[in-house]
Scaffold this active site. Structure first.
Site, PDB file in Angstrom:
ATOM      1  N   ASP A 148      21.035  57.224  10.984  1.00 17.02           N
ATOM      2  CA  ASP A 148      21.785  58.466  10.772  1.00 17.02           C
ATOM      3  C   ASP A 148      20.924  59.587  10.206  1.00 17.02           C
ATOM      4  O   ASP A 148      21.439  60.650   9.870  1.00 17.02           O
ATOM      5  CB  ASP A 148      22.957  58.211   9.817  1.00 17.02           C
ATOM      6  N   ASP A 174      16.403  55.822   8.953  1.00 17.28           N
ATOM      7  CA  ASP A 174      17.582  55.063   9.355  1.00 17.28           C
ATOM      8  C   ASP A 174      18.287  55.785  10.500  1.00 17.28           C
ATOM      9  O   ASP A 174      18.003  56.953  10.797  1.00 17.28           O
ATOM     10  CB  ASP A 174      18.531  54.893   8.174  1.00 17.28           C
ATOM     11  N   ASP A 188      18.341  45.661  16.362  1.00 15.71           N
ATOM     12  CA  ASP A 188      18.855  44.319  16.084  1.00 15.71           C
ATOM     13  C   ASP A 188      20.329  44.186  16.462  1.00 15.71           C
ATOM     14  O   ASP A 188      21.018  43.283  15.979  1.00 15.71           O
ATOM     15  CB  ASP A 188      18.704  44.001  14.586  1.00 15.71           C
ATOM     16  N   ASP A 224      12.990  47.820   0.183  1.00 18.84           N
ATOM     17  CA  ASP A 224      12.249  49.057  -0.064  1.00 18.84           C
ATOM     18  C   ASP A 224      11.757  49.143  -1.509  1.00 18.84           C
ATOM     19  O   ASP A 224      10.602  49.491  -1.772  1.00 18.84           O
ATOM     20  CB  ASP A 224      13.128  50.266   0.276  1.00 18.84           C
TER      21      ASP A 224
END
Length: 536
Positions: free
Chosen positions: A197, A195, A136, A289
């Site tokens: 990282d 994610d 995005d 989540d």
């Protein structure tokens, strides 16, 4: 009728008082303190003591349960069916289910290669693995770099798809939801999220997927986060202490006793059928989540936490990024509680005991009361009682229970036990932001859906030390605007006044704590917390 004025009720002067402004303020204070200030403050003390007992009982309960789990509970491989993935000569790779890996991204310049590379190196048949990079990003240069990285791995035979959207509607939840709509996803049974990282070990899927294959009532297998930069600065050490308790105690207890806990948004693998049954991803809060986890739990699905299934990740190391993250993590659960409390209470598929656990323990005490108690008691009510000696705080409420709660919180990270006192002071500072965010979530104020992606630095500091940045220098006013926090400095001034008053007239020696808290608020107020990223 004679005209009635304020002067009719207030004497012009009292013995010992001067006629100056300070004297008049002192006179007014002595007049309103007995009938108004003292009763109100006493009520606040009682409320804070009640909240402290709630937090204490919750921590004590989890402490007892985690000891029982470690001593007597069977390991997950014994409690649930589990068999290692084996190659089948007849079926070949078809013995492995098709797994979708989703990696949501937003301008992740410093770390995008980390998660893509880790996902592509997962030990799983290439034709049974689909990797989605859900980008995005608004920075066209970064989008181009991410797309080229995907092309590079695709040239090596990896089934990796680079997906973009026209808008960022729904933020992370919107990206994940859009990704599940792709035609090629229909063949996938499970989906794992990482994610940008996060860097899973190659055997992540081989250890987690068997629980889903052999236990049809399990919807989620959650791994534990480990932090590659926990030693970077004192801020990351403080975060490690809080998050280690969350994973080692809260997640473990929820998994062992109720097969329920909040999904952490990454480092976990879901049964796609469970996601669909629960209504899919929703973007109504900033904790999509947790929202999905609660809805799935109310459908009767079970969750499993694996403490030894560890996924490396990065902690936010700048104070600004950490504050934004804590706002989202505090505002979102409070807002979700507001939206779902009646759905939980009226649900017919789960037991009354589980509903009580979710409403009272999971949401009310941990996500709401814990923040408010920490802020109001230690930063407002206790200091005010110094100025109003008529209101007494019992020692068990001001010293003994807080000390026990602090010790129970420290079990997650024994190596940082020597930092425990500063961790308490820092948590008191952050409790202001968390409490404010909690009220925003409960009352759906204007920042309720604010979503700021947590900044990851990766090797940015190392790179800046080796090469000059082309970014222009920021003005002094911009730097001060980013670093100076007036709220923290305001509380530092308030606590300093209370500490001086206690030093001169008090009898409980609270000034020792107050002056240390003043120092911590001041350090945070001037932005000397965490990593300072050079602007050029």
């Amino acid at each position: 009728m004679a005209e009635v004025s304020m002067k009719s009720f207030l004497p012009e002067s009292l013995p010992g008082y001067s006629t100056d402004i300070a004297g008049q303020i002192g006179l007014l204070w002595e007049l309103i303190k007995p009938p108004l200030i003292v009763p109100l403050l006493r009520i606040c003390v009682y409320i804070c003591l009640a909240m402290s007992i709630m937090v204490f009982m919750e921590r004590l309960y989890m402490g007892i349960v985690i000891i029982l789990v470690k001593l007597f509970w069977k390991k997950p491989e014994k409690r649930y069916k589990w068999e290692a993935m084996k190659d089948d000569i007849e079926l070949g790779n078809e013995a492995y289910p098709i797994v979708l890996v989703q990696i949501p991204m937003f301008n992740e310049r410093e770390v995008y290669k980390i998660s893509i590379g880790a996902a592509c190196n997962l030990s799983w048949p290439a034709d049974r693995l689909v990797i989605q990079v859900l980008d995005d990003s608004t920075d066209l240069f970064i989008k181009d770099m991410v797309e080229k990285e995907c092309i590079r791995w695709a040239s090596k035979g990896i089934n990796i798809r680079y997906q973009i959207r026209e808008s960022r509607g729904g933020y992370k939840a919107g990206a994940l939801k859009e990704g599940l709509k792709r035609d090629y996803v229909k063949e996938c049974e499970y989906v794992v999220m990482f994610d940008a990282d996060f860097r899973p070990e190659p055997d992540f899927l081989k250890r987690a997927v068997p629980f889903l294959i052999h236990n049809k009532d399990i919807a989620l297998v959650q791994g534990r986060w480990r932090f590659v930069n926990s030693n970077e600065c004192l801020l990351t050490r403080m975060q490690e202490m809080s998050l280690d308790y969350h994973f080692k105690v809260e997640q473990e207890v929820g998994s062992a006793t109720h097969a329920f806990f909040g999904f952490n948004g990454t480092g976990g693998i879901w049964r796609i059928g469970a996601i669909n049954e629960a209504g899919g991803w929703k973007d109504r809060t900033t904790v999509e989540d947790m929202d999905l986890a609660v809805r799935s739990g109310l459908k009767g699905w079970k969750f499993l936490y694996l403490g030894d299934l560890q996924v490396k990740s990065e902690l936010p190391s700048t104070f600004k990024a950490f504050r934004f993250q804590q706002h989202r993590w505090s505002c979102g659960p409070a807002n979700l509680f507001r939206k779902m409390v009646m759905d939980i209470a009226t649900n017919k598929k789960v037991t009354l005991y589980k509903k009580f656990y979710v409403i009272y323990s999971f949401f009310f005490v941990r996500k709401i009361i814990a923040h408010m108690f920490t802020f109001f008691f230690y930063c407002v009510v206790l200091p005010l009682t110094i100025m109003v000696p008529e209101v007494d705080v019992p020692k068990w409420g001001s010293i003994y229970i807080p000390c026990i709660i602090t010790i129970l919180n420290s079990v997650g990270t024994p190596r940082s036990f020597h930092l425990l006192f500063y961790w308490v002071l820092f948590e008191n500072v952050m409790s202001f932001h968390r409490t404010k965010a909690t009220f925003i979530g409960l009352f759906e104020a204007k920042r309720v859906n604010e979503w700021v992606v947590t900044e990851k630095l990766g090797d940015v500091l190392k790179n800046k030390s080796n090469a000059k940045s082309s970014a222009p220098r920021r003005s002094l006013s911009k730097i001060l605007g980013d670093r100076v926090q007036m709220h923290e400095l305001g509380f530092a001034a308030f606590l300093f006044v209370c500490g001086c008053y206690d030093f001169l007239y008090g009898k409980n020696c609270y000034f020792i704590y107050l002056f240390l808290q003043v120092i911590t608020f001041t350090i945070a107020g001037f932005g000397f917390v965490g990593t300072i990223v050079p602007s050029s």
